[in-house]
Each structure stands twice: as structure tokens, then as C-alpha cells.
Enzyme design. Structure first.
Site: not given
Ligand code: BG6
Length: 521
Positions: A48, A161, A191, A248, A253, A353, A358
Site C-alpha cells: 500500500r 504463517k 521457516h 506461534d 515449528h 519466551k 536461546k
Molecule cells: C517465529 C515466531 O515463527 O519464529 C517468533 O513468530 C519466534 O515468535 C521465531 O521468535 C523463532 O524463530 P527462530 O528461527 O529464531 O528460532
């Protein structure tokens, strides 16, 4: 990766947005840098916001500079950017799509892209329906001959998604898409499937002869899948509060990680055979009855704390989140797969989260030896020694732990490990961004790493049962005015709520928290 010879025109809807700037454009440029894009590769950004082609190219350059992994090479950038065009339009306006169709036709001629089109919906899901309808109405995407023939022009639609909010909405979206396109033309993205280490699960399992014979209930005690993040939800409150961790992360995933870990070997490595086996895993998950949800699935929400050295406000103090939100930012789920291979082997999934680290990993915990011969091992209380860790990210690698005798006169057992680290072995981390691989596959027409209709619906089927169970719990709690009973809290920077520990403790097991094991240097 193989270079694709067929020229292609890619239309990115939502081209002025974050996903396009941070991920898609840098990934496409990196593909150009590696000389993997087809000749005359052409992109039309559609959104847009008003931009000229030049402004769009400048935006793309910013994205490549800020988020790209390849060095900026003038010649390559020139080649790549000359193929970038922009069209302003509204997602619900047929006239905008007709103008787009004209632009596509002109560029097809000018750049010899021969009618090969890929439409990428990098937009919020609220406009998936309108965009796809208008793609169809404007005649932008004719049905492919089935199966897609190598010489004919092709048209594909890539859908980001989240694909639906629950089973009913996912089914509705599928029906809508399938009324316009054939299944072969629909590329539903996750992804995680573009990650090297996720694909490597299949290579590890099926490219080697020694693991498959023990990959079953006879040798495996249980499996843990952890996808932990340190960040809170940042400024995504508006989206996240309607999704929660289960939509999410788990529905997509984690279900993918589960499928790759648990699937049977496909007879060949082609899209149908691979996806059939993944679907079989989802079909074999034992459906939870509403009354089982409370016992098998823990949900929780982060409170204030310090994660990764940064202060994190409690979830309900985040921007865009209502103060009384009961959205889950953490989920732990014990599920069972009723198949010959897995009957009786629990799979424990958890994601959250604002956790302590991580890390994404799959832990295959093998059974203990039938007799504990070595006294010093403190009898049955010793945790299983053989654990195979598939470290998806970061510090990508694989580790097998086992017990060994420490040198010396007495029998002292020490836990040791064999490691494979991508960085040490290949000199670098697996570098290709997940989007690179998936974009290339969509351009090449390989659907193996995309989600099929039955797959997305089966994943939603199981998740929807949990959502319904939670809804029932909430109704009950509302009646009793006891919200905290259904939604435990955990401090940001920890490994989640005690209820998740109890979930495993009830089975005599415990979570393997990666940082405490100092995995994979
Ligand atoms: C996304 C989620 O699909 O994947 C996010 O919407 C998440 O909330 C992310 O942080 C995590 O992806 P990765 O590749 O960093 O593990």
C-alpha cells in the site's frame, strides 16, 4: 544448491514491510551473490505504501546492508537491483491487481520471464483471502497443468504463517485456496524447515546405518524437544496476544521438529514420500481428551525478570498486551505417538519466551542398562547416561553422551561426550538463512520443505484440542474466580514454571536444561 535455469518473476505482497526488508530481500540478494538465482530474475514489490522503483531499490539496499549475510558486491548488486520493481496498490482492490497484471505482463516481455510466476504473501494473514482472490480474478495465476510440466509456464503461491487460528479457520483457508489453485501450487511456509540443522535430522537418521535400528521404543526412553527463547515479545504484543506460544511455535515449528524426529524412512526422497511420512506421525499422535489437557499440557506466562542480562517486564506489562491477558508465553506438552515404533515413548515438547537461554534442541534419551553393575553409580537414581542431542541452534551440532571409567585404581564413573560441531567441522556456522533455502525451493518448484494441506490441518487438529481444553479450564476458573490456577507464572530468565518440571517428575524424569550441561563448545 543447484542453479535454476528457468527465468522467474516473483511478486512480493507486503514488500514495504519488515519481513521483506529483514529476510526476503537479503536472502534473495545472498542467492544472487552465490549465483543461484535464475537468469533475468525479477521481483515486483507490491504494497500500500507509495514507492517508486528507485525508492524500493533503496529500501532493498538498506535491508541487504543491515540484515544481509553476503558482502555488498557492486556488480552483483547492480544485476540484482535492476530486476527490482515496485507497484503500489490495495490488497482488496481489483483495479490495483489489474494494474499489477499489466506490470507483470510488461516485465514478462521485457525480461523474458516467460509467464513463470511466484506470488509471495508476506502480509498479515487478515489479507490472505483478499489477495489470493484478486490474484485469481486479475488472471495472474492460471491453474498449472498437473503435474507441473517442466516446459510449461508455472504459477505458485507462497503463504506465510500463521496459517489459521485453529482447525476450522485453517480448513476454511485451505478450501478457499484450493478453490483457486491446485495443491501443487500452494507453498505453505514454515521457516524451521529451511534450517540446515532441521534438514540434517533426516540426513543423520536416514543417511547413516547405525542409528535407525535403535531409533525406537526398544532403546529410547523418551524424547525432549525444547525451543527456548530469551527475548520477550517486544513490540509484537498485538499479534502475539491473539496467538500465544501454542499457535506461534507449537502448531508449526515444534510439530515439524517432532515429525522429522519421529517419522518413518521415506521410500524415496521426494515431496510426496517425505510428506506422507510426516503426516503419518501427526496421524499417530494420541488425541487428547478434554479432561486430559490439564494433566498433559502446561501453559504459563512470564512475569518480570532478567533474561540474557536484560530487564524483561512481565508479559502483561508489554506494549499492546491487555493487563488481564491469559495468553500463554510458555507451553510444555507431553504427547504420545501410537505407532509400532513409538508406543510407550513419551515426547515432551516445551517452548517459551523470556527463558534462561536461546536454544533449540532435540534430546533423544536412551534407556538405562538393564542392570546397574557399578556401585558408584548410585543405583537406579542415576539419570540415563546415553543422550543424543541434536542441537538445532545456536552452536549447531550433535552430541552423544555416555559413561566412562575415570583412570585410577577405583571405579569412578564420569559422564563424557562425543561431539560434532558445525563450526569446528566446517569452519563456520550453517550460514544459509532458512529463507534462502525456502525461496530457492519455491522458485525451483520443490515442495518437499513446505507444508501440505493434510499436514497443517492435522497439526491444528491436535492444537485445537488443547485450545478447547484450555477454554474449558478457563470457564471453570472464571466461575470460581481463580485465574492463577489455570495460568502459572514464571519469572523471566528462568526455565519456566514448576508445573512443567512436575509434568516430567510425575514420570520420574526431568528436563535437560542445555546451559547446565555446557553442551557443544
Ligand atoms: C517465529 C515466531 O515463527 O519464529 C517468533 O513468530 C519466534 O515468535 C521465531 O521468535 C523463532 O524463530 P527462530 O528461527 O529464531 O528460532
Amino acid at each position: 544448491m543447484k542453479r535454476i535455469d528457468k527465468p522467474v518473476l516473483l511478486v512480493v505482497f507486503g514488500a514495504s514491510g519488515d519481513l521483506s526488508k529483514r529476510k526476503l530481500i537479503p536472502a534473495l540478494y545472498h542467492l544472487a551473490y552465490q549465483n543461484l538465482l535464475p537468469p533475468n530474475f525479477t521481483v515486483i514489490g507490491f504494497a500500500r505504501t507509495h514507492y517508486t522503483d528507485e525508492q524500493f531499490r533503496a529500501l532493498a539496499l538498506e535491508g541487504v546492508r543491515e540484515f544481509g549475510s553476503a558482502p555488498l558486491d557492486e556488480t552483483i548488486w547492480h544485476w540484482f537491483s535492476q530486476g527490482l520493481f515496485y507497484q503500489t496498490g490495495n490488497y482488496d482492490d481489483l483495479a490495483s491487481f489489474k494494474a499489477l497484471a499489466e506490470c507483470v505482463a510488461t516485465l514478462d516481455k521485457q525480461r523474458h520471464t516467460a509467464g513463470n510466476h511466484v506470488y509471495y504473501l508476506a502480509t498479515p494473514p487478515s489479507v490472505f483471502h483478499e489477495i489470493t482472490t484478486l490474484i485469481h480474478e486479475a488472471g495472474l495465476c492460471a491453474p498449472n497443468p498437473r503435474p507441473e510440466s517442466p516446459s510449461a509456464a508455472h504459477c505458485r503461491v507462497v503463504i506465510e504463517k500463521p496459517f489459521g487460528q485453529d482447525l476450522a479457520s485453517a480448513q476454511k483457508l485451505n478450501e478457499h485456496l484450493l478453490s483457486l489453485f491446485s495443491e501443487e501450487q500452494i507453498y505453505r511456509i514454515d521457516h524451521y524447515l529451511g534450517k540446515e540443522t532441521v534438514q540434517n535430522i533426516l540426513v543423520f537418521r536416514f543417511g547413516n546405518g547405525i542409528f535407525e535400528p535403535i531409533w525406537n521404543r526398544n532403546y529410547i526412553d523418551h524424547i525432549q524437544i525444547t525451543v527456548a527463547e530469551t527475548l520477550g515479545i517486544g513490540d509484537r504484543g498485538g499479534y502475539y496476544d491473539k496467538a500465544g506460544a501454542i499457535r506461534d511455535m507449537v502448531q508449526n515449528h515444534m510439530m515439524q521438529l517432532l515429525s522429522f524426529t519421529a517419522m518413518e524412512p521415506p521410500v524415496v526422497f521426494d515431496p510426496k514420500a517425505v510428506r506422507d511420512q510426516k503426516v503419518n506421525v501427526l496421524r499417530a499422535i494420541r488425541p487428547l481428551k478434554p479432561e486430559e489437557v490439564e494433566r498433559s499440557v502446561v501453559r504459563a506466562q512470564y512475569g518480570p525478570g532478567v533474561s540474557d542480562g536484560k530487564e524483561v517486564p512481565g508479559y502483561t506489562s508489554e506494549k499492546g498486551v491487555p493487563a488481564d491477558s491469559t495468553t500463554d508465553t510458555y507451553v510444555a506438552w507431553k504427547l504420545e505417538i501410537d505407532s509400532w515404533r513409538w508406543k510407550g515413548v513419551p515426547f515432551y515438547l516445551r517452548t517459551g519466551k523470556a527463558l534462561a537461554a536461546k536454544v533449540t534442541e532435540v534430546n533423544i534419551v536412551f534407556r538405562k542398562p538393564p542392570l546397574m553393575l557399578f556401585e558408584t553409580m548410585n543405583g537406579d537414581k542415576v539419570p540415563p547416561s546415553n543422550v543424543l542431542t541434536l542441537r538445532i541452534q545456536p552452536d549447531e551440532g550433535i552430541r552423544l553422551s555416555f559413561d566412562a571409567k575415570r583412570p585410577g585404581p577405583s571405579v569412578i564413573i564420569e559422564r563424557v561426550a562425543m561431539d560434532f560441531s558445525y563450526r569446528e567441522q566446517f569452519g563456520s556456522q550453517p550460514s544459509a538463512d532458512a529463507y534462502e533455502r525456502l525461496l530457492l525451493d519455491a522458485i525451483a518448484g520443490d515442495t518437499t520443505l513446505f507444508i501440505r494441506r493434510d499436514e497443517v490441518e492435522l497439526a491444528w487438529y491436535h492444537v485445537t484440542r488443547v485450545l478447547e481444553g484450555w477454554e474449558a479450564q478457563e470457564q471453570k476458573a472464571r466461575k470460581q474466580d481463580k485465574k492463577e490456577l489455570v495460568l502459572p507464572k514464571y519469572a523471566a530468565g528462568t526455565w519456566g514454571p514448576k508445573e512443567a518440571d512436575e509434568l516430567l517428575a510425575r514420570d520420574g524424569r526431568y528436563w535437560r536444561n542445555p546451559t547446565s550441561l555446557r553442551l557443544l563448545r
